[in-house]
Scaffold this active site. Structure first.
Site, PDB file in Angstrom:
ATOM      1  CB  ALA A 125      -0.922  -0.015   1.212  1.00  0.00           C
ATOM      2  CG  HIS A 126       4.849   1.379   1.523  1.00  0.00           C
ATOM      3  ND1 HIS A 126       6.003   1.698   2.200  1.00  0.00           N
ATOM      4  CD2 HIS A 126       4.182   0.514   2.319  1.00  0.00           C
ATOM      5  CE1 HIS A 126       6.031   1.044   3.362  1.00  0.00           C
ATOM      6  NE2 HIS A 126       4.938   0.313   3.445  1.00  0.00           N
ATOM      7  CG  HIS A 180       7.037  -3.356   1.398  1.00  0.00           C
ATOM      8  ND1 HIS A 180       5.764  -3.127   0.941  1.00  0.00           N
ATOM      9  CD2 HIS A 180       6.942  -3.408   2.751  1.00  0.00           C
ATOM     10  CE1 HIS A 180       4.931  -3.027   1.981  1.00  0.00           C
ATOM     11  NE2 HIS A 180       5.624  -3.198   3.086  1.00  0.00           N
ATOM     12  CG  HIS A 201       5.166  -7.329   6.355  1.00  0.00           C
ATOM     13  ND1 HIS A 201       5.441  -7.406   5.013  1.00  0.00           N
ATOM     14  CD2 HIS A 201       4.954  -6.011   6.614  1.00  0.00           C
ATOM     15  CE1 HIS A 201       5.395  -6.197   4.489  1.00  0.00           C
ATOM     16  NE2 HIS A 201       5.116  -5.335   5.441  1.00  0.00           N
ATOM     17  CB  ALA A 205       4.779  -6.239   0.802  1.00  0.00           C
ATOM     18  CG  ASP A 233      -3.892 -10.188  10.388  1.00  0.00           C
ATOM     19  OD1 ASP A 233      -3.504 -11.152   9.691  1.00  0.00           O
ATOM     20  OD2 ASP A 233      -4.134  -9.062   9.896  1.00  0.00           O
ATOM     21  CG  ASP A 259       2.277  -3.836   9.216  1.00  0.00           C
ATOM     22  OD1 ASP A 259       2.787  -2.716   9.391  1.00  0.00           O
ATOM     23  OD2 ASP A 259       1.943  -4.249   8.086  1.00  0.00           O
ATOM     24  CG  LEU A 294      -4.972  -7.024   3.717  1.00  0.00           C
ATOM     25  CD1 LEU A 294      -4.246  -8.323   4.074  1.00  0.00           C
ATOM     26  CD2 LEU A 294      -6.026  -6.704   4.773  1.00  0.00           C
TER      27      LEU A 294
HETATM   28 ZN    ZN Z   1       4.751  -3.352   5.045  1.00  0.00          ZN
END
Ligand code: ZN
Length: 369
Positions: A125-126, A180, A201, A205, A233, A259, A294
């Site tokens: 989402a960056h 990422h 994570h 990504a 999660d 996160d 997300l």
């Molecule tokens: Zn991230």
């Protein structure tokens, strides 16, 4: 002060005597209704909480302090507020604002970006317009804005500049994570040779779809010099992936991160993450506004522990190590690397399980929950 209970990692009945630091942790008579004792939890990646966005350079010190107090109630006594990809000025402004906060739970900062993969998938989402190649001068400006407290940086290894950038950061005492990214096998190996020690994570990504072989998730899982962070999660990862990935990494190389973003601990609605509008949906997903993509989580660390145990069948001692000594060792967090040993900081969590329930939290020997 003395706290008695069952050491959540060793399973022994202990009495911990402490003031600001732990003086002793001695075996004691077991009592039937004793709670569990663990060191304070450590979260290496948290973008916000309780309605407060740590990326917002205008977030008030009071609001950030209030969010950190709310994080303490989840058992996290030390965290790295995380600044994601933004303009050079915005990232420095966020770090400068965070560095003014005086709160015992801040163990340093994590910069997740801006030197990440530019493509859809790896970028997550960056914002695409602010993705840029590694630049040591820019890092120096960010570190200066952060008062020298950036302790973790997430970088994509695909940039030609990455190995040199990673080596320089590691040399300066900053832990470097791969994340990422759509990097290939050679680029990942070069990043690890340069000193990267964490996968940010893992499983999220990444390019989609991924080739069967070679495959950058497998390349990172197979690399024993990399610890892996997971967002447990129940939404970010397929259950089978989490189970297999945790087995591949083993108990010493597994770390849980939340996160979490501003919507964590709040009601469904609209929130901010850096320059992004995000929504918290009724089923607890944090997504880019109007999409299903997300953008962070609404996870609490105590729930992440329970999820890891349930989804990946990790025993309690493994799940607790994944939120205490494993992340503390990764960023060399002094006083928290030994796990309730004499001389450690008196960060303690008193809790019960099934369901996971935090009863008391001590930070530097002071009861805060
Ligand atoms: Zn991230």
């Amino acid at each position: 002060m003395i706290c008695s209970g069952i050491h959540a990692v060793t399973g022994e009945s202990i009495a911990v005597e402490f003031d600001r630091v732990i003086h002793s942790a001695r075996p004691t008579q077991a009592s039937l209704d004793a709670p569990y004792l663990a060191p304070g939890f450590v979260d290496l990646q948290i973008n916000g909480f309780a309605g407060v966005d740590f990326n917002d350079p205008n977030a008030s010190l009071e609001d950030i302090g209030r969010a950190l107090d709310a994080i303490l109630a989840t058992g996290v006594t030390r965290c790295l507020p995380t600044v994601i990809t933004g303009s050079p000025d915005a990232m420095c402004a966020s770090l400068r604002n965070l560095a003014r906060v005086r709160h015992g739970a801040i163990a340093g900062f994590h910069i997740e970006g801006p030197h990440i993969g530019p493509d859809d998938g790896p970028r997550g989402a960056h914002p695409a317009r602010w993705v840029r190649p590694p630049d040591l001068d820019e890092f120096a400006r960010m570190q200066d804005a952060a008062d020298g407290r950036i302790r973790l940086a997430t970088v994509s290894p695909h940039w030609p500049e990455s190995p040199r950038y990673i080596a320089a950061l590691v040399n300066a005492g900053v832990t470097v994570a791969i994340g990422h990214t759509g990097a290939n096998k050679t680029q990942i190996a070069a990043a690890v040779d340069a000193g990267a020690t964490l996968s940010t994570h893992l499983g999220n990504a990444a390019p989609s779809p991924l080739p069967k072989f070679p495959n950058l998730l497998l390349d990172q899982l197979a690399e024993d010099r990399l610890t892996a962070g997971f967002i447990a999660d129940g939404l970010h990862l397929d259950d089978a992936f989490l189970r297999v990935a945790v087995r591949a990494k083993g108990p010493a190389r597994t770390v849980l991160v939340t996160d979490a973003a501003a919507p964590a601990g709040m009601a469904p609605g609209s929130y901010r993450l850096g320059e992004l509008d995000v929504d918290l949906t009724a089923d607890d997903r944090v997504v880019l506004a109007g999409t299903s993509k997300l953008a962070g989580s609404a996870l609490r660390m105590d729930r992440a522990i329970a999820n890891l145990m349930r989804i990946a069948q990790v025993p309690l001692n493994g799940a607790i190590s994944a939120v205490t000594t494993n992340p503390a060792r990764l960023i060399r967090l002094q006083g928290l690397t030994n796990g309730l040993a004499p001389g450690d900081c008196a960060d303690l969590v008193v809790f019960r399980t099934l369901p996971m329930r935090i009863e008391a939290v001590y930070l530097n020997g002071e009861r805060v929950v």
